[in-house]
Design a protein around this motif. Structure first.
Motif, short mmCIF file in Angstrom:
data_model
loop_
_atom_site.label_atom_id
_atom_site.label_comp_id
_atom_site.label_asym_id
_atom_site.label_seq_id
_atom_site.Cartn_x
_atom_site.Cartn_y
_atom_site.Cartn_z
N PHE A 57 0.83 -1.20 0.00
CA PHE A 57 0.00 0.00 0.00
C PHE A 57 0.86 1.25 0.00
CE2 PHE A 57 -2.21 -3.47 2.15
CZ PHE A 57 -3.29 -3.61 1.30
N ASP A 58 0.38 2.28 -0.68
CA ASP A 58 1.16 3.50 -0.85
C ASP A 58 0.97 4.50 0.28
OD1 ASP A 58 2.20 2.56 -3.24
OD2 ASP A 58 0.57 3.42 -4.44
N ILE A 59 -0.09 4.39 1.07
CA ILE A 59 -0.25 5.32 2.18
C ILE A 59 0.73 4.97 3.30
CG2 ILE A 59 -2.70 5.73 1.67
CD1 ILE A 59 -3.39 3.89 4.04
N PRO A 60 1.15 5.94 4.11
CA PRO A 60 2.03 5.62 5.24
C PRO A 60 1.33 4.68 6.23
CG PRO A 60 1.97 7.99 4.84
CD PRO A 60 0.89 7.39 4.00
N VAL A 61 2.01 3.63 6.64
CA VAL A 61 1.49 2.70 7.63
C VAL A 61 2.47 2.67 8.80
CG1 VAL A 61 0.67 0.36 8.11
CG2 VAL A 61 0.45 1.32 5.80
N VAL A 62 1.98 2.96 10.00
CA VAL A 62 2.79 3.09 11.20
C VAL A 62 2.50 1.92 12.14
CG1 VAL A 62 3.18 4.50 13.25
CG2 VAL A 62 2.89 5.60 11.02
N GLY A 63 3.52 1.38 12.75
CA GLY A 63 3.35 0.31 13.72
C GLY A 63 3.32 0.85 15.15
N LEU A 64 2.54 0.22 15.99
CA LEU A 64 2.43 0.64 17.39
C LEU A 64 3.79 0.57 18.09
CD1 LEU A 64 -0.18 1.41 19.07
CD2 LEU A 64 0.04 -0.85 20.13
N ALA A 65 4.49 -0.54 17.91
CA ALA A 65 5.80 -0.70 18.55
C ALA A 65 6.82 0.26 17.97
CB ALA A 65 6.29 -2.14 18.40
N GLU A 66 6.86 0.34 16.65
CA GLU A 66 7.81 1.22 15.98
C GLU A 66 7.64 2.67 16.43
OE1 GLU A 66 9.20 1.87 11.42
OE2 GLU A 66 7.05 1.99 11.84
N ALA A 67 6.41 3.14 16.44
CA ALA A 67 6.14 4.52 16.84
C ALA A 67 6.55 4.76 18.29
CB ALA A 67 4.67 4.86 16.64
N GLY A 68 6.23 3.81 19.17
CA GLY A 68 6.59 3.97 20.57
C GLY A 68 8.10 4.01 20.78
N MET A 69 8.81 3.10 20.10
CA MET A 69 10.25 3.04 20.28
C MET A 69 10.96 4.24 19.65
SD MET A 69 11.16 -1.04 19.93
CE MET A 69 10.42 -1.26 18.30
N LEU A 70 10.54 4.65 18.45
CA LEU A 70 11.18 5.80 17.82
C LEU A 70 10.91 7.08 18.59
CD1 LEU A 70 10.65 5.07 14.02
CD2 LEU A 70 12.72 4.76 15.38
N THR A 71 9.72 7.20 19.14
CA THR A 71 9.43 8.35 19.99
C THR A 71 10.33 8.34 21.22
OG1 THR A 71 7.13 8.41 19.22
CG2 THR A 71 7.62 9.53 21.30
N ALA A 72 10.50 7.16 21.80
CA ALA A 72 11.39 7.05 22.97
C ALA A 72 12.82 7.45 22.62
CB ALA A 72 11.36 5.62 23.51
N CYS A 73 13.27 7.11 21.42
CA CYS A 73 14.62 7.46 20.99
C CYS A 73 14.81 8.97 20.90
CB CYS A 73 14.94 6.82 19.65
SG CYS A 73 15.23 5.04 19.72
N MET A 74 13.74 9.71 20.71
CA MET A 74 13.83 11.17 20.64
C MET A 74 13.73 11.82 22.01
SD MET A 74 11.79 12.14 17.12
CE MET A 74 10.40 11.03 17.33
N LEU A 75 13.50 10.99 23.04
CA LEU A 75 13.38 11.51 24.40
C LEU A 75 14.54 11.14 25.30
CD1 LEU A 75 9.57 10.77 24.96
CD2 LEU A 75 10.61 13.02 24.68
N GLY A 76 15.38 10.21 24.85
CA GLY A 76 16.51 9.78 25.66
C GLY A 76 17.43 8.87 24.88
N GLY A 77 18.49 8.43 25.53
CA GLY A 77 19.47 7.59 24.85
C GLY A 77 19.03 6.15 24.72
N GLN A 78 18.56 5.54 25.82
CA GLN A 78 18.11 4.15 25.81
C GLN A 78 16.72 4.05 26.40
OE1 GLN A 78 21.31 1.87 27.85
NE2 GLN A 78 21.61 0.92 25.85
N PHE A 79 15.93 3.16 25.83
CA PHE A 79 14.58 2.92 26.35
C PHE A 79 14.46 1.49 26.86
CE2 PHE A 79 14.46 1.85 21.82
CZ PHE A 79 13.86 0.59 21.83
N SER A 80 13.53 1.28 27.76
CA SER A 80 13.14 -0.07 28.17
C SER A 80 11.67 -0.29 27.84
CB SER A 80 13.35 -0.28 29.68
OG SER A 80 14.71 -0.48 29.98
N ILE A 81 11.37 -1.48 27.40
CA ILE A 81 10.00 -1.90 27.13
C ILE A 81 9.47 -2.60 28.37
CG2 ILE A 81 8.57 -3.46 25.76
CD1 ILE A 81 10.57 -2.98 23.45
N VAL A 82 8.32 -2.17 28.84
CA VAL A 82 7.68 -2.77 30.01
C VAL A 82 6.32 -3.29 29.59
CG1 VAL A 82 6.73 -2.33 32.30
CG2 VAL A 82 8.91 -1.31 31.65
N THR A 83 6.05 -4.56 29.88
CA THR A 83 4.79 -5.16 29.46
C THR A 83 4.25 -6.10 30.54
OG1 THR A 83 3.67 -6.19 27.56
CG2 THR A 83 5.80 -7.14 28.24
N PHE A 84 3.11 -6.70 30.25
CA PHE A 84 2.31 -7.33 31.29
C PHE A 84 2.38 -8.85 31.34
CE2 PHE A 84 -0.22 -6.76 27.49
CZ PHE A 84 -0.85 -7.98 27.32
#
Length: 250
Positions: free
Chosen positions: A88-115
């Motif tokens: 598909f030609d429209i931009p498709v964003v992933g939940l994990a990708e968006a969360g991790m890339l956003t975290a990369c813009m807020l600090g050096g290293q991120f941790s994933i926390v889940t249930f």
């Protein structure tokens, strides 16, 4: 602008959590439509289930992509994301990708926390697929069972905060990514209890999708995500079969 959020899990309550978190950051003038998969499993936690969810993502996009400016694969682990970008030609964003890339813009290293422990191996593969292993300090998972997937954040909030603090204190995380559709909206509720930035993946994905749609990128005609050559198929939905056969012309 119109954005489509696709929940590859079959639990409608998770779609409601995702929608609630995304709508809190919805810009003026943007319409958000949300849809729940009708086939698959209640919540995705393994590679097998991710394959099933990915097929649902492709079928939903095949039917609806021409009506939207961007789309979100709203399950952490991003099932079907790479395939969606091929087709598909429209931009498709992933939940994990968006969360991790956003975290990369807020600090050096991120941790994933889940249930849940079961999510760990699949999430690690997701981190590596996105080539973010060097930025991921840890993946922390709760032990024990939960009573309801739709209520897991209420049931486990205090334990998740404790686990987050361990990621900060023991793993050196600069940013926390709360992972999994069932945790959508929790970041806002607990951020005052956490000494580092904490990312809500549904909110991050919505804003990333809006940004990419506004940039109006041209679909790839060459390279690793160029649309595949036409091919016949058997047993798929009519819309997806047409897309794979390049008969839809859209």
């Amino acid at each position: 602008m119109k954005i489509l959020l696709i929940n590859p899990n079959t639990t409608e309550a998770l779609t409601e959590l995702l929608t609630g978190a995304a709508r809190k950051v919805l810009p003026e003038g943007v319409t958000l439509d949300c849809i729940t998969a009708t086939t698959g499993v209640p919540y995705i936690s393994t590679r097998t289930e991710a394959v099933l969810g990915g097929l649902s993502v492709l079928e939903i996009l095949a039917e609806r992509h021409h009506k939207y400016d961007g789309a979100i694969v709203a399950a952490f682990g991003d099932p079907g994301l790479g395939a969606a970008r091929e087709l598909f030609d429209i931009p498709v964003v992933g939940l994990a990708e968006a969360g991790m890339l956003t975290a990369c813009m807020l600090g050096g290293q991120f941790s994933i926390v889940t249930f849940a422990q079961a999510l760990g191996p699949w999430y690690r593969e997701c981190v590596d697929w996105h080539r973010l292993g060097a930025r991921c300090a840890s993946i922390r998972m709760l032990d024990g069972e939960f009573h309801s997937i739709s209520d897991v954040q209420e049931e486990k909030a205090d334990l998740l905060v404790d686990l987050t603090m361990r990621a900060v204190d023991e793993d050196g995380a600069d940013v926390i990514v709360l992972a999994g559709a069932p945790l959508s909206g929790l970041a806002e509720q607990v951020r005052d209890r956490i000494p580092v930035p904490i990312v809500d993946c549904a909110a991050a994905a919505l804003r990333q999708a809006v940004t990419l749609a506004a940039l109006r990128p041209v679909g790839a005609s060459r390279g690793g995500f160029a649309r595949p050559a036409a091919k016949p198929s058997i047993g798929l939905s009519d819309a997806l079969a047409a897309r794979i056969a390049r008969a839809d012309r859209a």
